[in-house]
Design an enzyme around this catalytic site. Structure first.
Site, PDB file in Angstrom:
ATOM      1  N   LYS A  35       0.838  -1.195   0.000  1.00  0.00           N
ATOM      2  CA  LYS A  35       0.000   0.000   0.000  1.00  0.00           C
ATOM      3  C   LYS A  35       0.874   1.247   0.000  1.00  0.00           C
ATOM      4  CE  LYS A  35      -3.777  -0.540   2.462  1.00  0.00           C
ATOM      5  NZ  LYS A  35      -4.395  -0.777   3.775  1.00  0.00           N
ATOM      6  N   ARG A 105      -3.317   3.165   8.529  1.00  0.00           N
ATOM      7  CA  ARG A 105      -3.634   1.998   7.720  1.00  0.00           C
ATOM      8  C   ARG A 105      -2.488   0.995   7.720  1.00  0.00           C
ATOM      9  NH1 ARG A 105      -4.865   4.554   1.940  1.00  0.00           N
ATOM     10  NH2 ARG A 105      -6.091   2.644   1.761  1.00  0.00           N
ATOM     11  N   GLY A 114      -8.626  -7.085   4.217  1.00  0.00           N
ATOM     12  CA  GLY A 114      -9.469  -7.109   5.405  1.00  0.00           C
ATOM     13  C   GLY A 114      -8.838  -7.770   6.614  1.00  0.00           C
ATOM     14  N   MET A 116      -6.246  -6.706   8.358  1.00  0.00           N
ATOM     15  CA  MET A 116      -5.786  -5.799   9.400  1.00  0.00           C
ATOM     16  C   MET A 116      -6.633  -4.548   9.429  1.00  0.00           C
ATOM     17  SD  MET A 116      -1.858  -6.575   9.755  1.00  0.00           S
ATOM     18  CE  MET A 116      -1.420  -6.528   8.061  1.00  0.00           C
ATOM     19  N   ARG A 349      -3.562  -1.669  -6.206  1.00  0.00           N
ATOM     20  CA  ARG A 349      -2.737  -2.883  -6.106  1.00  0.00           C
ATOM     21  C   ARG A 349      -3.112  -3.780  -7.272  1.00  0.00           C
ATOM     22  NH1 ARG A 349      -5.897  -4.482  -0.764  1.00  0.00           N
ATOM     23  NH2 ARG A 349      -7.914  -4.843  -1.694  1.00  0.00           N
ATOM     24  N   HIS A 467     -16.187  -8.548   1.237  1.00  0.00           N
ATOM     25  CA  HIS A 467     -15.147  -9.445   1.738  1.00  0.00           C
ATOM     26  C   HIS A 467     -15.289 -10.843   1.141  1.00  0.00           C
ATOM     27  CE1 HIS A 467     -13.563 -12.305   4.779  1.00  0.00           C
ATOM     28  NE2 HIS A 467     -12.538 -11.474   4.747  1.00  0.00           N
ATOM     29  N   SER A 777      13.400 -42.693 -13.762  1.00  0.00           N
ATOM     30  CA  SER A 777      12.287 -41.835 -13.395  1.00  0.00           C
ATOM     31  C   SER A 777      12.372 -41.629 -11.894  1.00  0.00           C
ATOM     32  CB  SER A 777      10.963 -42.490 -13.775  1.00  0.00           C
ATOM     33  OG  SER A 777       9.898 -41.670 -13.371  1.00  0.00           O
ATOM     34  N   CYS A 844       8.195 -38.755 -11.564  1.00  0.00           N
ATOM     35  CA  CYS A 844       6.802 -39.196 -11.561  1.00  0.00           C
ATOM     36  C   CYS A 844       6.156 -39.130 -10.195  1.00  0.00           C
ATOM     37  CB  CYS A 844       6.688 -40.598 -12.133  1.00  0.00           C
ATOM     38  SG  CYS A 844       7.555 -41.828 -11.146  1.00  0.00           S
ATOM     39  N   TYR A 864      11.474 -34.816 -18.818  1.00  0.00           N
ATOM     40  CA  TYR A 864      10.039 -34.609 -18.679  1.00  0.00           C
ATOM     41  C   TYR A 864       9.597 -34.671 -17.221  1.00  0.00           C
ATOM     42  CZ  TYR A 864       9.604 -39.644 -17.914  1.00  0.00           C
ATOM     43  OH  TYR A 864       9.717 -40.902 -17.391  1.00  0.00           O
TER      44      TYR A 864
HETATM   45  P1  ADP Z   1      -7.833  -2.347   3.773  1.00  0.00           P
HETATM   46  O1  ADP Z   1      -6.407  -2.745   3.678  1.00  0.00           O
HETATM   47  O2  ADP Z   1      -8.616  -3.205   4.671  1.00  0.00           O
HETATM   48  O3  ADP Z   1      -8.434  -2.122   2.434  1.00  0.00           O
HETATM   49  P2  ADP Z   1      -7.460   0.468   3.968  1.00  0.00           P
HETATM   50  O4  ADP Z   1      -6.264   0.943   4.705  1.00  0.00           O
HETATM   51  O5  ADP Z   1      -7.369   0.469   2.519  1.00  0.00           O
HETATM   52  O6  ADP Z   1      -7.848  -0.954   4.530  1.00  0.00           O
HETATM   53  O7  ADP Z   1      -8.667   1.362   4.457  1.00  0.00           O
HETATM   54  C1  ADP Z   1      -9.984   1.018   4.181  1.00  0.00           C
HETATM   55  C2  ADP Z   1     -10.719   2.176   3.617  1.00  0.00           C
HETATM   56  O8  ADP Z   1     -10.648   3.300   4.468  1.00  0.00           O
HETATM   57  C3  ADP Z   1     -10.181   2.679   2.300  1.00  0.00           C
HETATM   58  O9  ADP Z   1     -10.666   1.933   1.237  1.00  0.00           O
HETATM   59  C4  ADP Z   1     -10.718   4.087   2.264  1.00  0.00           C
HETATM   60  O10 ADP Z   1     -12.030   4.094   1.745  1.00  0.00           O
HETATM   61  C5  ADP Z   1     -10.738   4.477   3.707  1.00  0.00           C
HETATM   62  N1  ADP Z   1      -9.599   5.341   3.965  1.00  0.00           N
HETATM   63  C6  ADP Z   1      -8.353   4.983   4.348  1.00  0.00           C
HETATM   64  N2  ADP Z   1      -7.573   6.069   4.444  1.00  0.00           N
HETATM   65  C7  ADP Z   1      -8.328   7.124   4.107  1.00  0.00           C
HETATM   66  C8  ADP Z   1      -8.078   8.511   3.995  1.00  0.00           C
HETATM   67  N3  ADP Z   1      -6.891   9.032   4.248  1.00  0.00           N
HETATM   68  N4  ADP Z   1      -9.102   9.302   3.622  1.00  0.00           N
HETATM   69  C9  ADP Z   1     -10.320   8.772   3.375  1.00  0.00           C
HETATM   70  N5  ADP Z   1     -10.610   7.479   3.449  1.00  0.00           N
HETATM   71  C10 ADP Z   1      -9.629   6.664   3.822  1.00  0.00           C
HETATM   72 MG    MG Z   2      -7.874  -0.944   1.121  1.00  0.00          MG
END
Ligand code: ADP
Ligand code: MG
Ligand code: MG
Length: 892
Positions: A35, A105, A114, A116, A349, A467, A777, A844, A864
């Site tokens: 990220k 984040r 999802g 963390m 990503r 999710h 083999s 094999c 092979y």
């Molecule tokens: P995950 O790894 O679970 O996707 P993120 O770190 O991407 O978690 O955060 C989840 C959501 O939180 C993002 O998709 C975004 O919508 C919101 N978010 C994170 N940082 C910001 C920010 N600086 N401003 C506005 N929304 C944010």
């Molecule tokens: Mg995200």
């Protein structure tokens, strides 16, 4: 060692990204996390990204090594970055006029969707919330942001149960007579914040922290802690993610999607991750923040509808989509927010996709000139092809099926199973051998285990990027999401749809490609492999140098493997042929015989069966080589062990029951895998070898007469010394000559005689063994067993500990241990070829279908690999990838 430590200490801990400066050029993803690296990269290519900074994964490592303490100098570095942010944005952290807010984040080097936790709106306090309300002239928004912070902070940092927050929220909604979060008025939000603070105090015994820097420090620590929660650890286990330092922490200035109906937030893929279509694909929610989309709380709108809402933003988003694809040259999975009509990018990503989508996207991108063939081939995870080889619902059966309801086609596939209502239940029932569908309102990361074991997943809320959908697609697991007509009562273990109720015993069928939920078990049919799949296979064949064979014992399997592109049979096991009804009786008679004479009589009766099997297989393989392994397992495996069955056999063959039981006892070995098996059987009972070779040669002659070019290869198993092979080879050659004479056949049969290398000693003396072998083999199942000294049938007693303690990186029976067992393979090849330059060498074991092992086989120069029929396409692709990875060029 000491030097390395010192270097780590002085390493830069924090990297800034924004207009002021963007640091971290050339710093790897392993350090910045995916990220963080992509936020910096998007900033650099001029996309609108809210500025912020990334704390490295090395700091996470230091945090754990230092006994869960943040390094001392970190707070100073963080404070400096906050100051830069304040300057750049002209806002102040904790300000009572125009406060700077940030998100905290997580972000490891490998994406863990999802897994963390994210904290939004950090920096809000009783003072700064007033500042935010004034600065934005939007009180409702400011308190909405504040209540979210208290909730997320309580949840993530303090480990509070979000139930108590939900209760407080319900009360407020009731008080104002509204059902949607978005309909709660400003005054309600103010009251909600008070209620949340009270809940917070009641559960934690502390006041909600009013110092923004303290909030930040605790949140950073919480992100580091989340790296080792059981669900994160479990996810890494399931996904086989190992050897990472930890997670990075991204602190990023906030933009607000919850400022009203001109704001919103969304997630999208630059192409359809389910079927690969080149169409922008995603969802957005108006007046929402962050996780509202992914959590499946409200059902979002498809991005295609966005132009009706805000044309300019939609156009800009499409341009960004193209910029990202041409920059990364791959499908991107993006997260964005619109604040009062201004678009901001929050994440990009590489997009996870299904096997089918991977194939289509790779072919399309070559056509579009975005990538070349080797890149296209390298990008498709070979194992994901399995999904394309899976059956789908039979069109006719589907036509007459009862469709109960329709959800979103979140992840393709055909899943049939009984209903399971919790993840735990899904795991238990699957372990007990049942096929189940996991049915949930929405899934959360805690459900990972159950989702993994279920045949399919069905949810009643949430969209294509919920999710459940994202995780299911990543695994190629069938998923229908957001089937809103289904009412789920998890406690009572039932669902209600179309006025009828279904429970744990009812079976449903899910079509992940159409979203249909059907009653009962709908029949499935075999996949058709054409179009883009065929193109990928053709390219793969143009790059690979390894041959691909299959392990098959029946004409049906042989044919399937040929259709999948197998170029021969690398292992035809003969023991399976003896288990069918009529044969097992004769086989037992043969084994129980105490005299050679009686044994020969039984063998003579087995001969026609065996010959017929070989004729079938040679015919199916139409001139491709077939390696037949002579009888391998300990004889004792063919005998019954309870007295009743023994008495029956005794009766059948006319001896006393006592005689049978004493012969069974006599054949008993305390360590049969190292006992009387493989070539040792033929040394003791040469008549078994004679019968088998006779059957092979007679079948070959019969085929030749029918103008079918049988290419038999006789493989003698479990050889440990050259002398064993010398003896048995002579016996086999004599038999071949005898059959030819008997049949008055003087044409060429070209039968090769070779051996399996599966005992370490055979590899060590491969130069001697090769004197008597035209091919080798590698039987890497036994070779692994004997090299490690692990019984492959009992490894599960300790393997989980070995994996979790990282004593072993992977199960060595699944992926070849290149550094240990691999040395024996390499030595076997080199020594074998030093004696016989043209020695044909293959593998094999199960490893022959494992992409990582195939790479190894390519590097040591095998001719092979041989694998199960369904893995043949995977092996073709993996072999091409190995060739490309090792600098191979397209074959002319
Ligand atoms: P995950 O790894 O679970 O996707 P993120 O770190 O991407 O978690 O955060 C989840 C959501 O939180 C993002 O998709 C975004 O919508 C919101 N978010 C994170 N940082 C910001 C920010 N600086 N401003 C506005 N929304 C944010
Ligand atoms: Mg995200
Ligand atoms: Mg073996």
């Amino acid at each position: 060692m000491a030097k390395k430590k010192a270097a780590a200490k002085s390493a830069k801990m924090v990297y800034y990204f924004g207009k002021t400066k963007t640091e971290g050029k050339g710093v790897s993803k392993a350090i910045l996390g995916g990220k963080g690296m992509n936020l910096a990269e998007m900033t650099k290519i001029g996309l609108p990204v809210p500025p912020g900074f990334t704390i490295t994964t090395e700091v996470c490592d230091m945090y754990y090594k230092g006994g869960q303490k943040l390094p001392k100098t970190l707070s100073n570095d963080v404070a400096k970055c906050i100051a830069t942010l304040e300057k750049e944005l002209k806002k102040k952290f904790g300000d009572d006029k125009n406060p700077l807010l940030v998100s905290v984040r997580s972000g490891a080097a490998v994406s863990m969707p999802g897994m963390m936790n994210t904290i939004l709106n950090l920096g809000l306090t009783d003072t700064s919330v007033v500042g935010l309300a004034n600065a934005t002239n939007n009180e409702r928004f400011a308190y909405d942001a504040y209540r979210r912070l208290i909730n997320m902070f309580g949840d993530v940092v303090m480990g509070m149960d979000h139930h108590s927050f939900e209760e407080a929220f319900s009360k407020i909604k009731l008080k104002y007579g509204v059902s949607q979060d978005t309909d709660v008025p400003a005054q309600g939000m103010i009251e909600l914040c008070e209620a949340y603070k009270a809940v917070y105090k009641k559960e934690t015994g502390e006041d909600f922290p009013q110092d923004p820097l303290k909030q930040l420090e605790l949140s950073i620590e919480a992100v580091f802690k989340s790296w080792n929660t059981s669900r994160a650890v479990r996810y890494r286990e399931v996904e086989n993610i190992r050897g990472l330092l930890g997670t990075a922490v991204n602190v990023q200035s906030m933009v607000y999607g919850n400022m009203g109906d001109d704001s919103g937030t969304g997630v999208a893929f630059t192409r359809n991750p389910s079927n690969g279509q080149n169409k922008f694909y995603g969802e957005f929610l108006i007046n929402a923040q962050g996780e509202d989309v992914v959590a499946g709380i409200r059902t979002p709108q498809p991005v295609a509808e966005m132009s009706k809402w805000n044309r300019a933003v939609y156009k800009q988003l499409l341009e960004i989509k193209d910029t990202l694809e041409s920059h990364y040259k791959d499908v991107q999975d993006i997260e964005f927010t619109i604040e009062k009509g201004d678009l901001f990018m929050l994440q990009t990503r590489t997009g996870k996709r299904t096997g089918a989508a991977a194939v289509k996207i790779a072919c399309d991108m070559v056509k579009e000139g975005l990538i070349d063939e080797p890149t296209a081939l390298s990008r498709i995870p070979a194992n994901d092809l399995t999904q394309l080889l899976l059956p789908s619902f039979d069109a006719a059966a589907k036509g007459s099926a009862t469709v109960l309801t329709r959800g979103l086609p979140a992840s393709p596939g055909a899943a049939v199973g009984a209903l399971a209502f919790t993840a735990e239940e899904a795991v238990l029932r699957t372990q007990a051998g049942e096929k189940v569908l996991l049915v949930r309102k929405e899934t959360s990361p805690e459900d990972i285990d159950g989702m993994h074991s279920a045949a399919g997943i069905l949810t009643s809320t949430g969209g294509m990027t919920s999710h459940a959908a994202v995780v299911a697609r990543g695994w190629g697991r069938c998923c229908v999401a957001g089937a809103g007509e289904i009412e789920i009562d998890a406690k009572a273990k039932k669902i209600k749809v179309g006025g009828k109720t279904y429970g744990p015993k009812d079976i449903l069928s899910l079509d992940g490609s159409s979203g249909e939920v059907m009653l009962g078990e709908v029949a499935t049919s075999e996949p058709k492999l054409s179009g883009d799949f065929a193109k990928i296979m053709k390219w793969a064949d143009e790059y690979r140098t390894l041959g691909i064979r299959t392990n098959a014992d029946t004409p049906a399997d042989s044919k399937r493997a040929r259709d999948f592109g197998a170029e021969g049979i690398g292992l035809c096991r003969t023991e399976h042929m003896f288990f069918e009804d009529e044969r097992i009786g004769i086989m037992r008679e043969m084994i129980l015989a105490e005299e050679e004479d009686t044994r020969r009589k039984a063998l003579k009766r087995l001969l026609p069966f065996q010959r017929k099997d070989f004729v079938g297989i040679f015919t199916a393989m139409k001139g491709l080589p077939v390696t037949v392994r002579l009888l391998d397992p300990p004889l004792h495996e063919f005998l019954p062990h309870d007295s009743k069955a023994q008495a029956e056999i005794a009766k059948e063959i006319g001896v006393t029951a006592a005689k049978v039981s004493s012969r069974v006892a006599q054949l008993h070995e305390s360590n049969p895998m190292l006992g009387h098996r493989g070539c040792r059987l033929s040394v003791t009972y040469p008549e078994i070898l004679e019968m088998q070779v006779t059957a092979i040669v007679q079948a070959a002659i019969e085929c030749k007469k029918k103008r079918i070019d049988a290419q038999a290869e006789i493989m003698i198993p479990l050889v440990g010394t050259a002398a064993e092979l010398k003896l048995l080879r002579e016996k086999a050659e004599e038999t071949i000559a005898k059959v030819k004479a008997d049949k008055k056949f003087d044409g060429k049969l070209g039968i090769l005689i070779g051996t399996m290398i599966e005992i370490p000693r055979a590899a060590l003396t491969a130069d001697e063994v090769a004197e008597y072998a035209e091919f080798f083999s590698f039987g890497t199942n036994d070779l692994t067993q004997m090299t490690f000294g692990y019984s492959r049938d009992d490894i599960n007693t300790f393997l989980p500990d070995y994996l979790s303690k990282e004593i072993l990186p992977v199960d060595p029976f699944q992926s070849l241990d290149a550094s240990g067992v691999g040395q024996l393979v390499e030595m076997g090849v080199t020594k074998g070829r030093s004696t016989r330059k043209k020695l044909k060498v293959g593998i094999c074991g199960e490893h022959g279908g494992d992409p990582a092992s195939i790479d190894f086989c390519h590097r040591v120069g095998l001719d092979y690999v041989s694998c199960s029929p369904f893995r043949v396409p995977i092996a073709r692709l993996a072999a091409a990838q190995a060739a490309i990875r090792n600098g191979g060029k397209k074959k002319k």
